[in-house]
Motif scaffolding. Structure first.
Motif, PDB file in Angstrom:
ATOM      1  N   UNK A  74      45.299  60.050  68.687  1.00 51.62           N
ATOM      2  CA  UNK A  74      45.529  59.356  69.957  1.00 51.62           C
ATOM      3  C   UNK A  74      46.308  58.077  69.654  1.00 51.62           C
ATOM      4  N   UNK A  75      47.555  58.004  70.109  1.00 50.27           N
ATOM      5  CA  UNK A  75      48.446  56.883  69.800  1.00 50.27           C
ATOM      6  C   UNK A  75      48.636  56.012  71.034  1.00 50.27           C
ATOM      7  N   UNK A  76      48.176  54.763  70.939  1.00 53.41           N
ATOM      8  CA  UNK A  76      48.290  53.894  72.112  1.00 53.41           C
ATOM      9  C   UNK A  76      48.650  52.472  71.714  1.00 53.41           C
ATOM     10  N   UNK A  77      49.073  51.702  72.701  1.00 55.47           N
ATOM     11  CA  UNK A  77      49.312  50.272  72.521  1.00 55.47           C
ATOM     12  C   UNK A  77      47.976  49.565  72.735  1.00 55.47           C
ATOM     13  N   UNK A  78      47.838  48.359  72.170  1.00 57.79           N
ATOM     14  CA  UNK A  78      46.587  47.615  72.374  1.00 57.79           C
ATOM     15  C   UNK A  78      46.698  46.572  73.474  1.00 57.79           C
ATOM     16  N   UNK A  79      47.920  46.270  73.944  1.00 61.17           N
ATOM     17  CA  UNK A  79      48.105  45.161  74.887  1.00 61.17           C
ATOM     18  C   UNK A  79      47.237  45.273  76.139  1.00 61.17           C
ATOM     19  N   UNK A  80      47.054  46.463  76.683  1.00 65.12           N
ATOM     20  CA  UNK A  80      46.269  46.588  77.915  1.00 65.12           C
ATOM     21  C   UNK A  80      44.773  46.422  77.669  1.00 65.12           C
ATOM     22  N   UNK A  81      44.362  46.360  76.406  1.00 65.68           N
ATOM     23  CA  UNK A  81      42.941  46.226  76.099  1.00 65.68           C
ATOM     24  C   UNK A  81      42.552  44.796  75.777  1.00 65.68           C
ATOM     25  N   UNK A  82      43.539  43.948  75.483  1.00 61.94           N
ATOM     26  CA  UNK A  82      43.230  42.628  74.974  1.00 61.94           C
ATOM     27  C   UNK A  82      42.674  41.662  76.009  1.00 61.94           C
ATOM     28  N   UNK A  83      43.121  41.759  77.238  1.00 64.86           N
ATOM     29  CA  UNK A  83      42.667  40.798  78.240  1.00 64.86           C
ATOM     30  C   UNK A  83      41.689  41.407  79.237  1.00 64.86           C
ATOM     31  N   UNK A  84      41.493  42.699  79.153  1.00 64.09           N
ATOM     32  CA  UNK A  84      40.633  43.399  80.106  1.00 64.09           C
ATOM     33  C   UNK A  84      39.150  43.252  79.755  1.00 64.09           C
ATOM     34  N   UNK A  85      38.345  42.901  80.754  1.00 61.80           N
ATOM     35  CA  UNK A  85      36.906  42.869  80.502  1.00 61.80           C
ATOM     36  C   UNK A  85      36.361  44.289  80.505  1.00 61.80           C
ATOM     37  N   UNK A  86      36.931  45.134  81.373  1.00 64.59           N
ATOM     38  CA  UNK A  86      36.546  46.545  81.390  1.00 64.59           C
ATOM     39  C   UNK A  86      37.788  47.329  80.968  1.00 64.59           C
ATOM     40  N   UNK A  87      37.872  47.679  79.673  1.00 67.13           N
ATOM     41  CA  UNK A  87      39.070  48.385  79.191  1.00 67.13           C
ATOM     42  C   UNK A  87      39.347  49.668  79.976  1.00 67.13           C
ATOM     43  N   UNK A  88      40.638  50.012  80.144  1.00 63.59           N
ATOM     44  CA  UNK A  88      41.014  51.182  80.937  1.00 63.59           C
ATOM     45  C   UNK A  88      40.580  52.518  80.324  1.00 63.59           C
ATOM     46  N   UNK A  89      40.284  52.523  79.012  1.00 64.44           N
ATOM     47  CA  UNK A  89      39.887  53.774  78.359  1.00 64.44           C
ATOM     48  C   UNK A  89      38.706  53.509  77.441  1.00 64.44           C
ATOM     49  N   UNK A  90      37.702  54.357  77.530  1.00 61.85           N
ATOM     50  CA  UNK A  90      36.581  54.291  76.602  1.00 61.85           C
ATOM     51  C   UNK A  90      36.885  55.314  75.502  1.00 61.85           C
ATOM     52  N   UNK A  91      37.353  54.825  74.345  1.00 59.94           N
ATOM     53  CA  UNK A  91      37.805  55.714  73.272  1.00 59.94           C
ATOM     54  C   UNK A  91      36.686  56.608  72.750  1.00 59.94           C
ATOM     55  N   UNK A  92      35.457  56.086  72.740  1.00 60.98           N
ATOM     56  CA  UNK A  92      34.327  56.893  72.271  1.00 60.98           C
ATOM     57  C   UNK A  92      34.136  58.107  73.169  1.00 60.98           C
ATOM     58  N   UNK A  93      34.237  57.900  74.490  1.00 57.96           N
ATOM     59  CA  UNK A  93      34.120  59.030  75.426  1.00 57.96           C
ATOM     60  C   UNK A  93      35.228  60.059  75.201  1.00 57.96           C
ATOM     61  N   UNK A  94      36.463  59.568  75.042  1.00 58.35           N
ATOM     62  CA  UNK A  94      37.597  60.475  74.848  1.00 58.35           C
ATOM     63  C   UNK A  94      37.391  61.284  73.564  1.00 58.35           C
ATOM     64  N   UNK A  95      37.000  60.593  72.475  1.00 50.56           N
ATOM     65  CA  UNK A  95      36.763  61.279  71.203  1.00 50.56           C
ATOM     66  C   UNK A  95      35.668  62.338  71.352  1.00 50.56           C
ATOM     67  N   UNK A  96      34.548  61.947  71.968  1.00 54.04           N
ATOM     68  CA  UNK A  96      33.423  62.875  72.132  1.00 54.04           C
ATOM     69  C   UNK A  96      33.817  64.090  72.967  1.00 54.04           C
ATOM     70  N   UNK A  97      34.593  63.867  74.031  1.00 49.87           N
ATOM     71  CA  UNK A  97      35.044  64.981  74.878  1.00 49.87           C
ATOM     72  C   UNK A  97      35.929  65.950  74.089  1.00 49.87           C
ATOM     73  N   UNK A  98      36.809  65.398  73.246  1.00 45.30           N
ATOM     74  CA  UNK A  98      37.700  66.247  72.450  1.00 45.30           C
ATOM     75  C   UNK A  98      36.925  67.033  71.390  1.00 45.30           C
ATOM     76  N   UNK A  99      35.944  66.387  70.781  1.00 48.43           N
ATOM     77  CA  UNK A  99      35.104  67.068  69.776  1.00 48.43           C
ATOM     78  C   UNK A  99      34.324  68.190  70.469  1.00 48.43           C
ATOM     79  N   UNK A 100      33.774  67.880  71.645  1.00 47.58           N
ATOM     80  CA  UNK A 100      33.039  68.905  72.409  1.00 47.58           C
ATOM     81  C   UNK A 100      33.937  70.077  72.778  1.00 47.58           C
ATOM     82  N   UNK A 101      35.228  69.777  73.006  1.00 48.75           N
ATOM     83  CA  UNK A 101      36.187  70.821  73.402  1.00 48.75           C
ATOM     84  C   UNK A 101      36.721  71.616  72.208  1.00 48.75           C
ATOM     85  N   UNK A 102      36.335  71.202  70.988  1.00 44.75           N
ATOM     86  CA  UNK A 102      36.731  71.999  69.822  1.00 44.75           C
ATOM     87  C   UNK A 102      37.582  71.302  68.772  1.00 44.75           C
ATOM     88  N   UNK A 103      37.842  70.008  68.922  1.00 42.76           N
ATOM     89  CA  UNK A 103      38.599  69.283  67.894  1.00 42.76           C
ATOM     90  C   UNK A 103      37.688  69.027  66.693  1.00 42.76           C
TER      91      UNK A 103
END
Length: 195
Positions: A74-103
């Motif tokens: 998963x390749x992303x920029x960090x700029x949108x995460x630096x000032x956000x109190x509630x980041x736009x993406x929860x990477x742990x959720x995304x990772x877990x969903x992909x692992x559950x899907x077979x990654x």
């Protein structure tokens, strides 16, 4: 077991850049090839990591490579995460969903601030591509802003996420890779290449 490496990236510029990185990594290998199938998919912005990644993996990638072992990058920029109190993406959720899907493995490659900041490590080739003089002053609050202004000086437009119209092809990928070694190393490691 056959392997497939899937990169999910934020936009067309990133697709161009990561394909160039993969080609550079291939050249670094003794046999100049990978024993892994490689896909690079655009998720059209940061929100795509939350909404599109898992769906693309399940519907497009898995059926195409039935029985393969998958490593997802998963390749992303960090700029949108630096000032956000509630980041736009929860990477742990995304990772877990992909692992559950077979990654088998999910790796994060984070461009500090933005991918445009990476490009600026090869300013000479950007200036050459835009036919601007060496030593052209660059200003802006971040990499994106600086590249946008350089394009404007050359009477061109740079739009984040769109194709760079040839700029990425002119970049010295080795020079950039060495400058951002720490940020790119998870990808090179997944490709079995040492920088």
């Amino acid at each position: 077991m056959s392997k497939c490496l899937v990169l999910f990236v934020e936009g067309e510029t990133e697709v161009e850049f990561y394909k160039a990185v993969i080609n550079f990594a291939r050249e670094k290998r003794k046999d100049k090839k990978f024993d892994t199938k490689i896909e690079c998919k655009n998720v059209y912005g940061i929100g795509g990591f939350k909404n599109i990644v898992c769906r693309k993996f399940i519907k497009e990638i898995k059926p195409k490579y039935d029985g393969y072992e998958f490593t997802i990058v998963l390749c992303s920029d960090t700029d949108v995460f630096e000032l956000e109190q509630k980041p736009p993406v929860n990477w742990t959720d995304v990772k877990n969903n992909l692992i559950s899907a077979g990654a088998s493995n999910v790796v994060l490659v984070r461009a500090k601030k933005s991918i445009e900041d990476w490009f600026l490590y090869d300013l000479d080739n950007i200036l050459s591509f835009l036919r601007l003089k060496k030593g052209t002053k660059i200003s802006g609050r971040n990499g994106y802003d600086k590249i946008k202004r350089l394009y404007k000086l050359a009477n061109k437009m740079y739009i984040k996420g769109m194709k760079s119209n040839g700029m990425v092809a002119k970049l010295d990928i080795e020079k950039i890779s060495l400058a951002i070694k720490d940020q790119l190393s998870p990808l090179y490691k997944s490709l079995g290449v040492k920088l």
